[in-house]
Design a protein around this motif. Structure first.
Motif, PDB file in Angstrom:
ATOM      1  N   MET A 130       0.848  -1.171   0.000  1.00 27.21           N
ATOM      2  CA  MET A 130       0.000   0.000   0.000  1.00 27.21           C
ATOM      3  C   MET A 130       0.892   1.231   0.000  1.00 27.21           C
ATOM      4  O   MET A 130       1.904   1.281   0.683  1.00 27.21           O
ATOM      5  CB  MET A 130      -0.891  -0.031   1.239  1.00 27.21           C
ATOM      6  N   LEU A 131       0.498   2.209  -0.782  1.00 25.37           N
ATOM      7  CA  LEU A 131       1.225   3.467  -0.879  1.00 25.37           C
ATOM      8  C   LEU A 131       0.260   4.585  -0.522  1.00 25.37           C
ATOM      9  O   LEU A 131      -0.826   4.684  -1.111  1.00 25.37           O
ATOM     10  CB  LEU A 131       1.766   3.637  -2.302  1.00 25.37           C
ATOM     11  N   VAL A 132       0.605   5.400   0.450  1.00 22.01           N
ATOM     12  CA  VAL A 132      -0.248   6.507   0.886  1.00 22.01           C
ATOM     13  C   VAL A 132       0.419   7.801   0.462  1.00 22.01           C
ATOM     14  O   VAL A 132       1.566   8.072   0.820  1.00 22.01           O
ATOM     15  CB  VAL A 132      -0.462   6.481   2.416  1.00 22.01           C
ATOM     16  N   LEU A 133      -0.318   8.594  -0.314  1.00 19.12           N
ATOM     17  CA  LEU A 133       0.198   9.847  -0.875  1.00 19.12           C
ATOM     18  C   LEU A 133      -0.701  11.007  -0.482  1.00 19.12           C
ATOM     19  O   LEU A 133      -1.888  10.815  -0.207  1.00 19.12           O
ATOM     20  CB  LEU A 133       0.239   9.758  -2.403  1.00 19.12           C
ATOM     21  N   LEU A 134      -0.176  12.190  -0.522  1.00 18.09           N
ATOM     22  CA  LEU A 134      -0.966  13.397  -0.327  1.00 18.09           C
ATOM     23  C   LEU A 134      -1.571  13.775  -1.674  1.00 18.09           C
ATOM     24  O   LEU A 134      -0.852  13.929  -2.653  1.00 18.09           O
ATOM     25  CB  LEU A 134      -0.068  14.522   0.193  1.00 18.09           C
ATOM     26  N   ASP A 135      -2.890  13.873  -1.719  1.00 20.57           N
ATOM     27  CA  ASP A 135      -3.583  14.227  -2.969  1.00 20.57           C
ATOM     28  C   ASP A 135      -3.331  15.701  -3.262  1.00 20.57           C
ATOM     29  O   ASP A 135      -3.892  16.586  -2.624  1.00 20.57           O
ATOM     30  CB  ASP A 135      -5.078  13.955  -2.842  1.00 20.57           C
ATOM     31  N   GLN A 136      -2.467  15.960  -4.233  1.00 21.14           N
ATOM     32  CA  GLN A 136      -2.053  17.328  -4.524  1.00 21.14           C
ATOM     33  C   GLN A 136      -3.137  18.158  -5.207  1.00 21.14           C
ATOM     34  O   GLN A 136      -3.038  19.378  -5.238  1.00 21.14           O
ATOM     35  CB  GLN A 136      -0.774  17.316  -5.358  1.00 21.14           C
ATOM     36  N   THR A 137      -4.187  17.508  -5.715  1.00 22.07           N
ATOM     37  CA  THR A 137      -5.274  18.273  -6.326  1.00 22.07           C
ATOM     38  C   THR A 137      -6.122  18.965  -5.269  1.00 22.07           C
ATOM     39  O   THR A 137      -6.871  19.880  -5.596  1.00 22.07           O
ATOM     40  CB  THR A 137      -6.192  17.375  -7.186  1.00 22.07           C
ATOM     41  N   ARG A 138      -6.025  18.543  -4.033  1.00 23.07           N
ATOM     42  CA  ARG A 138      -6.846  19.094  -2.952  1.00 23.07           C
ATOM     43  C   ARG A 138      -6.142  20.219  -2.195  1.00 23.07           C
ATOM     44  O   ARG A 138      -6.765  20.875  -1.355  1.00 23.07           O
ATOM     45  CB  ARG A 138      -7.219  17.992  -1.976  1.00 23.07           C
TER      46      ARG A 138
END
Length: 72
Positions: free
Chosen positions: A1-9
């Motif tokens: 699992m990879l958790v990323l910060l959603d840069q569109t938000r």
């Protein structure tokens, strides 16, 4: 699992985007939730590692990730 910060938000919200497989990561890249050359490289490397750990075809995963930014 990879958790990323959603840069569109950003900057209004900090929302985590959870990618459990390569197709989800490819979609995150295509939707611009993941952007910027350094992060794209890191996400791609983790995506290939994720494919390997989950028993998927690593070469196919690498190919999908390498072409994720290209037009469909």
């Amino acid at each position: 699992m990879l958790v990323l910060l959603d840069q569109t938000r950003l900057p209004a919200e900090e929302v985590e985007l959870v990618c459990t497989d390569v197709p989800a990561l490819v979609e995150a890249i295509r939707s611009l939730a993941v952007r910027g050359a350094p992060l794209l490289g890191i996400a791609g490397a983790y995506g290939v590692a994720l494919a390997a750990v989950r028993g998927f075809d690593v070469a196919e995963a690498a190919e999908l990730l390498a072409h994720a930014r290209r037009r469909r």
